[in-house]
Design a protein around this motif. Structure first.
Motif, PDB file in Angstrom:
ATOM      1  N   ALA A 199      72.451 -48.739  28.353  1.00  0.00           N
ATOM      2  CA  ALA A 199      73.414 -49.355  27.439  1.00  0.00           C
ATOM      3  C   ALA A 199      74.625 -49.934  28.147  1.00  0.00           C
ATOM      4  CB  ALA A 199      73.862 -48.328  26.398  1.00  0.00           C
ATOM      5  N   GLU A 200      74.871 -49.464  29.382  1.00  0.00           N
ATOM      6  CA  GLU A 200      75.998 -49.984  30.166  1.00  0.00           C
ATOM      7  C   GLU A 200      75.585 -51.119  31.095  1.00  0.00           C
ATOM      8  OE1 GLU A 200      79.073 -49.056  29.463  1.00  0.00           O
ATOM      9  OE2 GLU A 200      78.091 -47.863  27.910  1.00  0.00           O
ATOM     10  N   GLY A 201      74.316 -51.495  31.021  1.00  0.00           N
ATOM     11  CA  GLY A 201      73.852 -52.614  31.841  1.00  0.00           C
ATOM     12  C   GLY A 201      73.439 -52.246  33.245  1.00  0.00           C
ATOM     13  N   VAL A 202      73.113 -50.968  33.469  1.00  0.00           N
ATOM     14  CA  VAL A 202      72.719 -50.482  34.795  1.00  0.00           C
ATOM     15  C   VAL A 202      71.203 -50.310  34.849  1.00  0.00           C
ATOM     16  CG1 VAL A 202      72.940 -48.597  36.456  1.00  0.00           C
ATOM     17  CG2 VAL A 202      74.928 -49.317  35.099  1.00  0.00           C
ATOM     18  N   ILE A 203      70.574 -50.790  35.909  1.00  0.00           N
ATOM     19  CA  ILE A 203      69.132 -50.615  36.092  1.00  0.00           C
ATOM     20  C   ILE A 203      68.847 -49.169  36.515  1.00  0.00           C
ATOM     21  CG2 ILE A 203      67.127 -51.299  37.471  1.00  0.00           C
ATOM     22  CD1 ILE A 203      68.371 -54.072  37.731  1.00  0.00           C
ATOM     23  N   TYR A 204      67.844 -48.541  35.882  1.00  0.00           N
ATOM     24  CA  TYR A 204      67.499 -47.168  36.230  1.00  0.00           C
ATOM     25  C   TYR A 204      65.984 -46.984  36.192  1.00  0.00           C
ATOM     26  CZ  TYR A 204      66.652 -46.217  31.246  1.00  0.00           C
ATOM     27  OH  TYR A 204      66.148 -46.231  29.963  1.00  0.00           O
ATOM     28  N   SER A 205      65.512 -45.948  36.876  1.00  0.00           N
ATOM     29  CA  SER A 205      64.082 -45.651  36.930  1.00  0.00           C
ATOM     30  C   SER A 205      63.669 -44.831  35.708  1.00  0.00           C
ATOM     31  CB  SER A 205      63.757 -44.886  38.208  1.00  0.00           C
ATOM     32  OG  SER A 205      62.393 -44.507  38.230  1.00  0.00           O
ATOM     33  N   VAL A 206      62.629 -45.278  35.028  1.00  0.00           N
ATOM     34  CA  VAL A 206      62.129 -44.583  33.842  1.00  0.00           C
ATOM     35  C   VAL A 206      60.960 -43.677  34.214  1.00  0.00           C
ATOM     36  CG1 VAL A 206      61.114 -44.871  31.544  1.00  0.00           C
ATOM     37  CG2 VAL A 206      62.813 -46.511  32.371  1.00  0.00           C
ATOM     38  N   ASP A 207      60.050 -44.203  35.027  1.00  0.00           N
ATOM     39  CA  ASP A 207      58.856 -43.441  35.378  1.00  0.00           C
ATOM     40  C   ASP A 207      58.228 -44.062  36.619  1.00  0.00           C
ATOM     41  OD1 ASP A 207      56.875 -41.547  35.225  1.00  0.00           O
ATOM     42  OD2 ASP A 207      56.202 -42.072  33.209  1.00  0.00           O
ATOM     43  N   LYS A 208      57.323 -43.327  37.239  1.00  0.00           N
ATOM     44  CA  LYS A 208      56.556 -43.830  38.378  1.00  0.00           C
ATOM     45  C   LYS A 208      55.108 -43.445  38.143  1.00  0.00           C
ATOM     46  CE  LYS A 208      60.440 -43.324  41.570  1.00  0.00           C
ATOM     47  NZ  LYS A 208      60.976 -42.591  42.740  1.00  0.00           N
ATOM     48  N   VAL A 209      54.215 -44.434  38.166  1.00  0.00           N
ATOM     49  CA  VAL A 209      52.822 -44.212  37.797  1.00  0.00           C
ATOM     50  C   VAL A 209      51.920 -44.759  38.901  1.00  0.00           C
ATOM     51  CG1 VAL A 209      51.066 -44.612  36.032  1.00  0.00           C
ATOM     52  CG2 VAL A 209      53.479 -44.469  35.375  1.00  0.00           C
ATOM     53  N   ARG A 210      50.821 -44.054  39.175  1.00  0.00           N
ATOM     54  CA  ARG A 210      49.875 -44.521  40.195  1.00  0.00           C
ATOM     55  C   ARG A 210      48.953 -45.570  39.598  1.00  0.00           C
ATOM     56  NH1 ARG A 210      47.201 -39.901  43.842  1.00  0.00           N
ATOM     57  NH2 ARG A 210      46.511 -41.794  44.886  1.00  0.00           N
ATOM     58  N   GLY A 211      48.941 -46.751  40.206  1.00  0.00           N
ATOM     59  CA  GLY A 211      48.032 -47.812  39.787  1.00  0.00           C
ATOM     60  C   GLY A 211      48.632 -48.713  38.723  1.00  0.00           C
ATOM     61  N   ARG A 212      48.349 -49.992  38.823  1.00  0.00           N
ATOM     62  CA  ARG A 212      48.956 -50.972  37.935  1.00  0.00           C
ATOM     63  C   ARG A 212      48.471 -50.835  36.494  1.00  0.00           C
ATOM     64  NH1 ARG A 212      51.823 -55.453  39.374  1.00  0.00           N
ATOM     65  NH2 ARG A 212      52.024 -57.118  37.840  1.00  0.00           N
ATOM     66  N   LYS A 213      47.170 -50.600  36.299  1.00  0.00           N
ATOM     67  CA  LYS A 213      46.648 -50.515  34.936  1.00  0.00           C
ATOM     68  C   LYS A 213      47.246 -49.330  34.188  1.00  0.00           C
ATOM     69  CE  LYS A 213      42.426 -51.110  32.297  1.00  0.00           C
ATOM     70  NZ  LYS A 213      40.973 -51.423  32.364  1.00  0.00           N
ATOM     71  N   LYS A 214      47.357 -48.176  34.867  1.00  0.00           N
ATOM     72  CA  LYS A 214      47.969 -47.011  34.229  1.00  0.00           C
ATOM     73  C   LYS A 214      49.458 -47.261  33.960  1.00  0.00           C
ATOM     74  CE  LYS A 214      44.866 -43.472  36.103  1.00  0.00           C
ATOM     75  NZ  LYS A 214      44.750 -42.277  36.983  1.00  0.00           N
ATOM     76  N   ALA A 215      50.082 -48.029  34.856  1.00  0.00           N
ATOM     77  CA  ALA A 215      51.503 -48.312  34.691  1.00  0.00           C
ATOM     78  C   ALA A 215      51.751 -49.205  33.478  1.00  0.00           C
ATOM     79  CB  ALA A 215      52.058 -48.966  35.945  1.00  0.00           C
ATOM     80  N   THR A 216      50.907 -50.220  33.271  1.00  0.00           N
ATOM     81  CA  THR A 216      51.090 -51.081  32.098  1.00  0.00           C
ATOM     82  C   THR A 216      50.817 -50.299  30.817  1.00  0.00           C
ATOM     83  OG1 THR A 216      48.820 -51.923  32.349  1.00  0.00           O
ATOM     84  CG2 THR A 216      50.598 -53.244  33.294  1.00  0.00           C
ATOM     85  N   ALA A 217      49.836 -49.383  30.873  1.00  0.00           N
ATOM     86  CA  ALA A 217      49.563 -48.540  29.703  1.00  0.00           C
ATOM     87  C   ALA A 217      50.770 -47.661  29.388  1.00  0.00           C
ATOM     88  CB  ALA A 217      48.324 -47.693  29.945  1.00  0.00           C
ATOM     89  N   ARG A 218      51.419 -47.152  30.431  1.00  0.00           N
ATOM     90  CA  ARG A 218      52.610 -46.329  30.236  1.00  0.00           C
ATOM     91  C   ARG A 218      53.756 -47.151  29.649  1.00  0.00           C
ATOM     92  NH1 ARG A 218      55.337 -42.438  28.337  1.00  0.00           N
ATOM     93  NH2 ARG A 218      57.086 -41.680  29.581  1.00  0.00           N
ATOM     94  N   MET A 219      53.905 -48.391  30.095  1.00  0.00           N
ATOM     95  CA  MET A 219      54.919 -49.274  29.520  1.00  0.00           C
ATOM     96  C   MET A 219      54.725 -49.426  28.013  1.00  0.00           C
ATOM     97  SD  MET A 219      55.352 -52.399  32.261  1.00  0.00           S
ATOM     98  CE  MET A 219      56.435 -53.362  31.210  1.00  0.00           C
ATOM     99  N   ILE A 220      53.482 -49.587  27.613  1.00  0.00           N
ATOM    100  CA  ILE A 220      53.199 -49.772  26.191  1.00  0.00           C
ATOM    101  C   ILE A 220      53.513 -48.503  25.403  1.00  0.00           C
ATOM    102  CG2 ILE A 220      51.319 -50.165  24.533  1.00  0.00           C
ATOM    103  CD1 ILE A 220      50.190 -52.142  26.682  1.00  0.00           C
TER     104      ILE A 220
END
Length: 287
Positions: A199-220
């Motif tokens: 909310a303050e406009g700062v970039i932060y890490s939400v999660d780290k996932v192995r593999g691109r397909k699993k990462a896009t699924a996590r985004m969803i």
């Protein structure tokens, strides 16, 4: 009622066709590769930038516009549209001094021009705030007042969700966002970081996932949590790669939401310097 003109900076990553269509004024940042300086989006395109980025042994640097650059832009607008108001919308003040430069510019203006410029901190980056700029420009074209435009844009900001999927940790490491050891281990394990902006406009890490397909699924999954109860959405996708590379993500997204509108944007040099090629950024809001 006086006209409102919308100003932004090049980090909004708004497609050129939309800039022209809506009469948006863009003040560019600069990208520097050593002693070579380029106006972002004007003298170097996103595709040219990423080609140079991959080939360069060191990260490029970026330079914000000066207050004088903003004064010149504002005064040109007042010459063209006497009596107008200006809404100047910029990259998160937590990520760049561009917002502050625009604020300082209003102090340097003469007459009542200072009172006719409102500078707005998007608290976001790339098309994550470019979408606000386009929204504001549409309202301005409808004849909405400056106050109405700001209120509506802030309401849209409260409904919008965003996540970035970074393909490699290399550029976060080069930019000092993570340590070298973490980058090496993450690369070996095929780790794909998911980032967002608070909310303050700062970039932060939400999660780290192995593999691109699993990462896009996590985004969803994250979007479903943020937009609980929403079934129909509009989505903008920013990319530092071929837009075709995001088709899998959109197909997964369409299995859980009804997508009413999709827009593609190239992530520009400033954000791209830190996230690198192969990044996907998704911005979603209720239709």
């Amino acid at each position: 009622m006086s006209r409102t003109v919308i100003v932004t900076d090049s980090t909004s990553d708004i497609p050129a066709a939309l800039i022209e269509q809506h009469g948006i004024v863009v003040v560019p940042l600069r990208v520097l590769f050593g002693n070579e300086s380029y106006l972002d989006g004007t003298e170097i395109t996103a595709s040219q930038f990423y080609k140079r980025l991959v080939e360069s042994p060191q990260l490029p640097t970026t330079s914000q516009p000066s207050p004088a650059d903003f004064v010149a832009a504002y005064e040109r607008i007042f010459e063209q549209h006497p009596g107008c108001y200006i809404l100047s919308m910029h990259l998160s003040s937590a990520l760049s001094g561009t917002y502050q430069a625009a604020r300082l510019a209003t102090d340097l203006m003469e007459g009542d021009h200072e009172e006719r410029v409102q500078v707005w901190d998007s608290k976001s980056a790339s098309y994550g705030f470019g979408m606000f700029v386009v929204h504001a420009a549409k309202l301005a074209a409808e004849g909405k007042s400056l106050e109405e435009i700001v209120a509506s844009t802030e309401e849209l900001r409260s409904k919008r969700a965003l996540y970035f999927l970074v393909d490699t940790l290399e550029y976060l490491q080069k930019g000092g966002r993570i340590g070298k050891a973490s980058a090496v281990v993450g690369t070996l394990l095929n780790i794909k970081p998911i980032l967002s902006i608070d909310a303050e406009g700062v970039i932060y890490s939400v999660d780290k996932v192995r593999g691109r397909k699993k990462a896009t699924a996590r985004m969803i999954q994250l979007f479903q949590q943020d937009l609980s109860g929403v079934t129909k959405i509009k989505v903008a996708v920013g990319t530092t790669a071929d837009p075709a590379s995001v088709q899998d993500f959109l197909e997964q997204l369409s299995s859980v939401f009804t997508i009413e509108e999709t827009l593609f944007s190239d992530i520009g040099a400033v954000v791209g310097t830190h996230v690198g090629p192969g990044t996907i950024a998704a911005y979603i809001w209720p239709a």
